[in-house]
Design a protein around this motif. Structure first.
Motif, PDB file in Angstrom:
ATOM      1  N   THR A 173       0.820  -1.213   0.000  1.00 39.76           N
ATOM      2  CA  THR A 173       0.000   0.000   0.000  1.00 39.76           C
ATOM      3  C   THR A 173       0.856   1.266   0.000  1.00 39.76           C
ATOM      4  O   THR A 173       0.432   2.298  -0.511  1.00 39.76           O
ATOM      5  CB  THR A 173      -0.905   0.014   1.252  1.00 39.76           C
ATOM      6  N   PHE A 174       2.045   1.197   0.586  1.00 40.83           N
ATOM      7  CA  PHE A 174       2.903   2.376   0.740  1.00 40.83           C
ATOM      8  C   PHE A 174       3.917   2.448  -0.400  1.00 40.83           C
ATOM      9  O   PHE A 174       4.756   1.556  -0.525  1.00 40.83           O
ATOM     10  CB  PHE A 174       3.678   2.330   2.060  1.00 40.83           C
ATOM     11  N   PRO A 175       3.877   3.502  -1.205  1.00 33.29           N
ATOM     12  CA  PRO A 175       4.941   3.633  -2.206  1.00 33.29           C
ATOM     13  C   PRO A 175       6.295   3.703  -1.502  1.00 33.29           C
ATOM     14  O   PRO A 175       6.467   4.481  -0.562  1.00 33.29           O
ATOM     15  CB  PRO A 175       4.613   4.959  -2.903  1.00 33.29           C
ATOM     16  N   PRO A 176       7.239   2.861  -1.900  1.00 31.00           N
ATOM     17  CA  PRO A 176       8.524   2.822  -1.194  1.00 31.00           C
ATOM     18  C   PRO A 176       9.294   4.133  -1.315  1.00 31.00           C
ATOM     19  O   PRO A 176       9.360   4.724  -2.386  1.00 31.00           O
ATOM     20  CB  PRO A 176       9.286   1.678  -1.863  1.00 31.00           C
ATOM     21  N   ARG A 177       9.819   4.563  -0.197  1.00 31.51           N
ATOM     22  CA  ARG A 177      10.653   5.765  -0.132  1.00 31.51           C
ATOM     23  C   ARG A 177      11.985   5.378   0.485  1.00 31.51           C
ATOM     24  O   ARG A 177      12.045   4.489   1.322  1.00 31.51           O
ATOM     25  CB  ARG A 177       9.994   6.841   0.752  1.00 31.51           C
ATOM     26  N   GLN A 178      13.016   6.081   0.104  1.00 25.68           N
ATOM     27  CA  GLN A 178      14.359   5.844   0.643  1.00 25.68           C
ATOM     28  C   GLN A 178      14.826   7.087   1.375  1.00 25.68           C
ATOM     29  O   GLN A 178      14.714   8.189   0.846  1.00 25.68           O
ATOM     30  CB  GLN A 178      15.346   5.568  -0.494  1.00 25.68           C
ATOM     31  N   THR A 179      15.338   6.892   2.588  1.00 25.05           N
ATOM     32  CA  THR A 179      15.949   8.016   3.286  1.00 25.05           C
ATOM     33  C   THR A 179      17.259   8.340   2.599  1.00 25.05           C
ATOM     34  O   THR A 179      17.844   7.497   1.912  1.00 25.05           O
ATOM     35  CB  THR A 179      16.199   7.690   4.784  1.00 25.05           C
ATOM     36  N   ARG A 180      17.703   9.541   2.759  1.00 25.02           N
ATOM     37  CA  ARG A 180      18.945   9.939   2.112  1.00 25.02           C
ATOM     38  C   ARG A 180      20.128   9.120   2.626  1.00 25.02           C
ATOM     39  O   ARG A 180      21.025   8.789   1.868  1.00 25.02           O
ATOM     40  CB  ARG A 180      19.172  11.430   2.319  1.00 25.02           C
ATOM     41  N   ALA A 181      20.108   8.792   3.910  1.00 25.25           N
ATOM     42  CA  ALA A 181      21.170   7.979   4.489  1.00 25.25           C
ATOM     43  C   ALA A 181      21.212   6.608   3.824  1.00 25.25           C
ATOM     44  O   ALA A 181      22.290   6.073   3.554  1.00 25.25           O
ATOM     45  CB  ALA A 181      20.994   7.829   5.988  1.00 25.25           C
ATOM     46  N   ARG A 182      20.054   6.029   3.537  1.00 34.73           N
ATOM     47  CA  ARG A 182      19.973   4.708   2.892  1.00 34.73           C
ATOM     48  C   ARG A 182      20.287   4.806   1.416  1.00 34.73           C
ATOM     49  O   ARG A 182      20.832   3.877   0.838  1.00 34.73           O
ATOM     50  CB  ARG A 182      18.592   4.086   3.114  1.00 34.73           C
ATOM     51  N   GLN A 183      19.972   5.937   0.790  1.00 36.00           N
ATOM     52  CA  GLN A 183      20.276   6.107  -0.630  1.00 36.00           C
ATOM     53  C   GLN A 183      21.791   6.150  -0.839  1.00 36.00           C
ATOM     54  O   GLN A 183      22.304   5.621  -1.812  1.00 36.00           O
ATOM     55  CB  GLN A 183      19.664   7.407  -1.172  1.00 36.00           C
ATOM     56  N   ALA A 184      22.492   6.806   0.096  1.00 38.95           N
ATOM     57  CA  ALA A 184      23.934   6.976  -0.015  1.00 38.95           C
ATOM     58  C   ALA A 184      24.683   5.676   0.271  1.00 38.95           C
ATOM     59  O   ALA A 184      25.787   5.492  -0.202  1.00 38.95           O
ATOM     60  CB  ALA A 184      24.401   8.069   0.945  1.00 38.95           C
ATOM     61  N   ALA A 185      24.056   4.782   1.041  1.00 40.77           N
ATOM     62  CA  ALA A 185      24.748   3.534   1.430  1.00 40.77           C
ATOM     63  C   ALA A 185      24.816   2.535   0.305  1.00 40.77           C
ATOM     64  O   ALA A 185      24.144   2.544  -0.646  1.00 40.77           O
ATOM     65  CB  ALA A 185      24.023   2.917   2.628  1.00 40.77           C
TER      66      ALA A 185
END
Length: 185
Positions: A173-185
């Protein structure tokens, strides 16, 4: 993939099933976070009680904004996905506002002050200055609301900790979002 299997409502412990049924009634779905922690009915009850009791003086929009901000601070993709979806669907928050929320700001001037305060609380783990409390008061927040800002931020830390630890699967139900910290990893 989650580190613990996420049970269905029927497979959850009997003591947890009424709480899960209530979330299903209110939200139309049982979020994976609540299903996962139902493995411990006591933990589920504590989280549900906190969820229902905290932050009422702030209003739902500011509560959602705090959850979006805290998810970003703590690198919690599950909570960022869930609260971005819920903020838009249930509270009418705009994508622009929620993008600002991630960094402790808001398009709403009063909420911006609350978010800046909550951001300082989250990033400093509560080590703030007297001037930070005074700034929130000057924006019109009562002492009750100031306590609620801290309580809502702390509650959000709890949910972030569970979801980061167990790598809770993001609900369809929730469109997946990435935190910036997780995007950088």
């Amino acid at each position: 993939m989650a580190r613990l299997a996420i049970p269905s409502k029927e497979a959850a412990p009997a003591k947890a099933q009424p709480i899960l049924a209530n979330y299903e009634k209110v939200l139309g779905v049982i979020p994976n976070f609540f299903a996962l922690i139902s493995k411990s009915p006591d933990a589920l009850k504590a989280i549900a009680d906190m969820h229902g009791a905290l932050g009422k003086s702030l209003g739902h929009k500011t509560r959602e904004r705090i959850h979006v901000m805290t998810a970003e601070v703590n690198g919690c993709n599950y909570c960022l996905s869930a609260h971005t979806y819920l903020g838009a669907k249930l509270q009418g928050l705009t994508p622009e506002d929620m993008e600002l929320n991630r960094d402790g700001h808001s398009t709403d001037p009063k909420a911006d002050t609350a978010l800046q305060f909550a951001y300082k609380i989250a990033t400093s783990r509560g080590h703030i200055e007297d001037a930070d409390i005074e700034a929130v008061r000057a924006a019109g927040y009562t002492d009750e609301q100031i306590v609620d800002i801290v309580a809502e931020t702390a509650f959000s830390f709890i949910t972030n900790l569970f979801n980061n630890t167990f790598k809770t699967d993001i609900d369809a139900t929730f469109p997946p979002r990435q935190t910036r910290a997780r995007q950088a990893a």
